[in-house]
Enzyme design. Structure first.
Site, PDB file in Angstrom:
ATOM      1  N   SER A   1       0.759  -1.220  -0.092  1.00  0.00           N
ATOM      2  CA  SER A   1      -0.036  -0.006  -0.041  1.00  0.00           C
ATOM      3  C   SER A   1       0.994   1.236  -0.003  1.00  0.00           C
ATOM      4  O   SER A   1       0.311   2.395  -0.389  1.00  0.00           O
ATOM      5  CB  SER A   1      -0.910   0.045   1.318  1.00  0.00           C
ATOM      6  OG  SER A   1      -0.240   0.275   2.572  1.00  0.00           O
ATOM      7  N   ARG A   2       2.009   1.263   0.357  1.00  0.00           N
ATOM      8  CA  ARG A   2       2.923   2.558   0.485  1.00  0.00           C
ATOM      9  C   ARG A   2       4.568   1.967   0.314  1.00  0.00           C
ATOM     10  O   ARG A   2       4.691   0.775   0.588  1.00  0.00           O
ATOM     11  CB  ARG A   2       2.491   3.193   1.795  1.00  0.00           C
ATOM     12  CG  ARG A   2       2.926   2.262   3.083  1.00  0.00           C
ATOM     13  CD  ARG A   2       2.501   3.106   4.249  1.00  0.00           C
ATOM     14  NE  ARG A   2       2.712   2.333   5.447  1.00  0.00           N
ATOM     15  CZ  ARG A   2       2.428   2.869   6.527  1.00  0.00           C
ATOM     16  NH1 ARG A   2       2.278   4.066   6.780  1.00  0.00           N
ATOM     17  NH2 ARG A   2       2.710   1.976   7.665  1.00  0.00           N
TER      18      ARG A   2
ATOM     19  N   VAL B   1       0.218 -10.908   7.746  1.00  0.00           N
ATOM     20  CA  VAL B   1       1.150 -12.332   7.010  1.00  0.00           C
ATOM     21  C   VAL B   1       1.678 -13.169   8.136  1.00  0.00           C
ATOM     22  O   VAL B   1       1.966 -14.097   8.001  1.00  0.00           O
ATOM     23  CB  VAL B   1       2.160 -11.488   6.302  1.00  0.00           C
ATOM     24  CG1 VAL B   1       1.664 -10.934   4.964  1.00  0.00           C
ATOM     25  CG2 VAL B   1       3.022 -10.537   6.930  1.00  0.00           C
TER      26      VAL B   1
ATOM     27  N   TYR C   1      15.113  -6.369  14.289  1.00  0.00           N
ATOM     28  CA  TYR C   1      15.049  -5.957  12.640  1.00  0.00           C
ATOM     29  C   TYR C   1      16.228  -6.989  11.924  1.00  0.00           C
ATOM     30  O   TYR C   1      16.030  -7.529  10.763  1.00  0.00           O
ATOM     31  CB  TYR C   1      14.901  -4.564  12.368  1.00  0.00           C
ATOM     32  CG  TYR C   1      14.584  -4.286  10.937  1.00  0.00           C
ATOM     33  CD1 TYR C   1      13.343  -4.393  10.437  1.00  0.00           C
ATOM     34  CD2 TYR C   1      15.381  -3.745  10.102  1.00  0.00           C
ATOM     35  CE1 TYR C   1      13.033  -3.901   9.123  1.00  0.00           C
ATOM     36  CE2 TYR C   1      15.200  -3.392   8.686  1.00  0.00           C
ATOM     37  CZ  TYR C   1      13.869  -3.536   8.396  1.00  0.00           C
ATOM     38  OH  TYR C   1      13.613  -3.218   7.134  1.00  0.00           O
TER      39      TYR C   1
ATOM     40  N   LYS D   1      15.840  -9.783   9.037  1.00  0.00           N
ATOM     41  CA  LYS D   1      16.368  -9.705   7.796  1.00  0.00           C
ATOM     42  C   LYS D   1      17.439 -10.740   7.376  1.00  0.00           C
ATOM     43  O   LYS D   1      17.655 -11.022   6.109  1.00  0.00           O
ATOM     44  CB  LYS D   1      16.805  -8.286   7.331  1.00  0.00           C
ATOM     45  CG  LYS D   1      15.526  -7.213   7.491  1.00  0.00           C
ATOM     46  CD  LYS D   1      14.548  -7.479   6.670  1.00  0.00           C
ATOM     47  CE  LYS D   1      13.359  -6.532   6.345  1.00  0.00           C
ATOM     48  NZ  LYS D   1      12.367  -6.738   5.463  1.00  0.00           N
TER      49      LYS D   1
ATOM     50  N   ILE E   1      16.411   3.983   2.100  1.00  0.00           N
ATOM     51  CA  ILE E   1      15.530   4.249   1.342  1.00  0.00           C
ATOM     52  C   ILE E   1      14.609   5.376   1.792  1.00  0.00           C
ATOM     53  O   ILE E   1      14.045   4.765   3.203  1.00  0.00           O
ATOM     54  CB  ILE E   1      14.734   2.864   0.589  1.00  0.00           C
ATOM     55  CG1 ILE E   1      15.790   2.080   0.265  1.00  0.00           C
ATOM     56  CG2 ILE E   1      13.873   3.522  -0.498  1.00  0.00           C
ATOM     57  CD1 ILE E   1      16.831   2.631  -1.053  1.00  0.00           C
TER      58      ILE E   1
END
Length: 245
Positions: free
Chosen positions: A13-14, A63, A153, A157, A186
């Site tokens: 969505s974004r 999810v 995190y 990853k 990013i």
């Protein structure tokens, strides 16, 4: 490059997920957009895809929930006839130093970022094998080099990278390619939450001298989803301006 293909993008969505969904649509794919909570943003993404002349629909899906993921994948397959491209982009952060990190913060990030990718791959596996599909997992450079304040995190990853390589080995004989993209810094809503002074320090570590754009990641995702990348599997490709080289 992707005419006649169906893509399923989690966290679509974004940010990076939206950019990937739009790029895949620009290349000819129909797109199923999965989102966690922002229905308006998801619908906006769907509207942009349909404006490109492609079919699109959105599903709310956690999810991290095995059964919900299974039901959503079944609904997508029913609606679109199958899935050719799975992009595991959904992710969350709960940043804090190890000494102050709560167990719940660690578990939440692992459940969404790592276990969520497992759920989606498992539930999409059969349709991907039938169609010689593509799996693109969005990891991060912190999964390669670590980062203070992101034990959870970084672990999630790094786990995605290990999962990518294992899935690539298991599914290669069925014509399925599985690769990971490791974005650097990013510009997204997630990075906007970083304190300005910390963001500035991070930007200074990038050899190319600029923060990346979601479109930088999307361009690589579109290539990996295409037939041109049909002999590439098990790879982890950084999109980071040289940050982690």
């Amino acid at each position: 490059m992707l005419s006649g293909k169906v893509a399923l993008v989690t966290g679509g969505s974004r940010g990076i997920g939206k950019a990937i969904a739009l790029k895949l649509a620009q290349e000819g794919a129909d797109v199923a957009v999965l989102y966690a909570g922002n229905a308006a943003a998801a619908q906006a993404t769907v509207d942009e895809i349909t404006a490109l002349g492609r079919k699109a629909a959105a599903w709310k899906c956690d999810v991290a929930d095995f059964d919900a993921s299974k039901e959503t994948v079944a609904a997508v397959v029913k609606e679109f006839g199958g899935v050719d491209i799975l992009v595991n982009n959904a992710g969350i952060t709960r940043d804090t130093l190890l000494l102050t990190m709560k167990e719940a913060d660690f578990d939440a990030v692992i459940d969404t970022n790592l276990k969520g990718a497992f759920h989606m791959i498992k539930h999409c596996c059969r349709t991907l094998m039938k169609r010689g599909g593509r799996i693109i997992n969005i990891s991060s450079v912190v999964g390669l080099m670590g980062n203070a304040g992101q034990v959870n995190y970084s672990a999630s990853k790094a786990g995605v990278i290990g999962m990518t390589k294992s899935v690539a080995r298991e599914l290669a004989s069925r014509g399925v390619c599985c690769n990971a993209i490791a974005p650097g810094f990013i510009a997204t809503d997630m990075t906007d939450a970083i304190p300005p002074e910390m963001a500035e320090k991070m930007a200074q570590t990038i050899p190319m001298g600029r923060v990346g754009k979601p479109e930088d990641v999307a361009a690589l995702a579109a290539f990996l989803a295409s037939d041109a990348a049909g002999y590439i599997t098990g790879e982890v490709i950084r999109v980071d301006g040289g940050m982690a080289m």
